[in-house]
Design a protein around this motif. Structure first.
Motif, PDB file in Angstrom:
ATOM      1  N   ILE A   1      -6.666  10.131  -6.219  1.00  0.00           N
ATOM      2  CA  ILE A   1      -6.859   8.719  -5.694  1.00  0.00           C
ATOM      3  C   ILE A   1      -7.438   7.854  -6.909  1.00  0.00           C
ATOM      4  CG2 ILE A   1      -8.555   7.393  -4.357  1.00  0.00           C
ATOM      5  CD1 ILE A   1      -8.624   9.559  -2.360  1.00  0.00           C
TER       6      ILE A   1
ATOM      7  N   SER B   1       0.796  -1.376  -0.137  1.00  0.00           N
ATOM      8  CA  SER B   1       0.017   0.156  -0.036  1.00  0.00           C
ATOM      9  C   SER B   1       1.001   1.149   0.078  1.00  0.00           C
ATOM     10  CB  SER B   1      -0.979   0.022   1.446  1.00  0.00           C
ATOM     11  OG  SER B   1      -1.611  -1.163   1.077  1.00  0.00           O
TER      12      SER B   1
ATOM     13  N   GLY C   1     -11.280   6.069  -2.336  1.00  0.00           N
ATOM     14  CA  GLY C   1      -9.846   5.929  -1.485  1.00  0.00           C
ATOM     15  C   GLY C   1     -10.293   4.202  -0.971  1.00  0.00           C
ATOM     16  N   LEU C   2     -11.218   3.983  -0.457  1.00  0.00           N
ATOM     17  CA  LEU C   2     -11.662   2.531   0.244  1.00  0.00           C
ATOM     18  C   LEU C   2     -11.442   1.449  -1.196  1.00  0.00           C
ATOM     19  CD1 LEU C   2     -14.290   3.301   2.705  1.00  0.00           C
ATOM     20  CD2 LEU C   2     -11.772   2.896   3.098  1.00  0.00           C
TER      21      LEU C   2
ATOM     22  N   LEU D   1       0.860   2.776  -3.532  1.00  0.00           N
ATOM     23  CA  LEU D   1      -0.343   3.475  -3.687  1.00  0.00           C
ATOM     24  C   LEU D   1      -0.330   4.916  -2.958  1.00  0.00           C
ATOM     25  CD1 LEU D   1      -3.444   3.808  -4.333  1.00  0.00           C
ATOM     26  CD2 LEU D   1      -3.833   2.472  -2.269  1.00  0.00           C
ATOM     27  N   ILE D   2      -0.041   4.850  -1.729  1.00  0.00           N
ATOM     28  CA  ILE D   2       0.120   6.185  -1.302  1.00  0.00           C
ATOM     29  C   ILE D   2       1.040   7.265  -1.835  1.00  0.00           C
ATOM     30  CG2 ILE D   2       0.261   7.451   0.736  1.00  0.00           C
ATOM     31  CD1 ILE D   2      -0.303   4.605   2.324  1.00  0.00           C
TER      32      ILE D   2
ATOM     33  N   THR E   1      -9.720   1.862  -4.177  1.00  0.00           N
ATOM     34  CA  THR E   1      -8.412   1.777  -4.538  1.00  0.00           C
ATOM     35  C   THR E   1      -7.694   0.953  -3.334  1.00  0.00           C
ATOM     36  OG1 THR E   1      -8.706   3.737  -5.324  1.00  0.00           O
ATOM     37  CG2 THR E   1      -6.656   3.142  -5.201  1.00  0.00           C
ATOM     38  N   TYR E   2      -7.508   1.239  -2.290  1.00  0.00           N
ATOM     39  CA  TYR E   2      -6.792   0.398  -1.264  1.00  0.00           C
ATOM     40  C   TYR E   2      -7.177  -0.984  -1.135  1.00  0.00           C
ATOM     41  CZ  TYR E   2      -4.934  -0.815   3.371  1.00  0.00           C
ATOM     42  OH  TYR E   2      -4.152  -1.170   4.337  1.00  0.00           O
TER      43      TYR E   2
ATOM     44  N   ASP F   1      -3.395  -4.203  -4.270  1.00  0.00           N
ATOM     45  CA  ASP F   1      -2.732  -5.315  -4.143  1.00  0.00           C
ATOM     46  C   ASP F   1      -2.633  -6.221  -5.125  1.00  0.00           C
ATOM     47  OD1 ASP F   1      -1.632  -4.229  -1.892  1.00  0.00           O
ATOM     48  OD2 ASP F   1      -2.373  -5.701  -0.460  1.00  0.00           O
TER      49      ASP F   1
END
Length: 211
Positions: free
Chosen positions: A132, A91, A198-199, A94-95, A201-202, A206
């Motif tokens: 995002i 992650s 955001g959720l 991603l950030i 994408t998170y 992976d």
């Protein structure tokens, strides 16, 4: 996590400073779009709803260039494989990528914030959503043959709610006669939209790295 994100973000910004592949193109595209609107509308100045529409459409199209380039170097030079072998939280990439794209967008907007401080919250929420969603779309499209075409096709429909919310929230700030505050409901809408993606994408990131 914080160290990993910091190292990855530093790498992204250093690469951009050395290659100048994203920000100059985004800036040139933004200026070109403003010029096109100027001649198409045939007006010396715009305000209110029209000014808000021009602003957000310009930012939308400029961001597409940054989205398309976000993961290209990683895909072409083996960056994905190297990152997957590293013992770090995935992650973090991603950030770091989202923060890099956010930084590119913020570079385009300093004069707007200085002229209209009330516009900062609207721009920040809009930029965050673009960063995002752009990171998610870039990760989806980068491994395909038609990534330069697929990226915009996926991103543009997802950016539409951001453009609508951003334009509605910033319209009162750009009115010449009676400038007012942005409507709270549109700020909340932007914030919820950012949180939702955001959720998403998170949760998906992976799997995108592995595939």
């Amino acid at each position: 996590m914080r160290r990993t994100v910091g190292a990855l973000l530093r790498k992204e910004l250093l690469v951009e400073l050395r290659t100048l592949e994203s920000v100059p193109g985004m800036s040139l595209f933004a200026v070109t779009t403003f010029v096109v609107f100027h001649f198409a509308l045939n007006r010396d100045s715009v305000s209110g709803d029209l000014a808000a529409g021009v602003l957000w459409v310009t930012l939308l199209f400029a961001s597409i260039l940054g989205v398309n380039r976000l993961f290209v170097a990683d895909a072409d030079q083996g960056g994905f494989d190297s990152f997957l072998l590293a013992p770090v939280d995935r992650s973090a990439l991603l950030i770091a990528k989202a923060l890099a794209l956010l930084a590119y967008l913020l570079v385009l907007e300093p004069s707007l914030g200085q002229a209209l401080p009330g516009l900062l919250a609207v721009l920040l929420l809009g930029d965050l959503g673009v960063a995002i969603i752009g990171t998610l779309v870039a990760a989806l499209a980068v491994r395909t043959r038609a990534r330069d075409l697929l990226g915009p096709l996926l991103a543009l429909p997802l950016f539409v709610p951001i453009v609508i919310g951003g334009a509605r929230a910033s319209s009162p700030l750009l009115a010449l006669d009676h400038p007012g505050d942005p409507a709270a409901r549109w700020l909340i809408t932007l914030a919820l939209y950012d949180l939702l993606f955001g959720l998403i994408t998170y949760g998906l990131f992976d799997f995108l790295l592995e595939d």
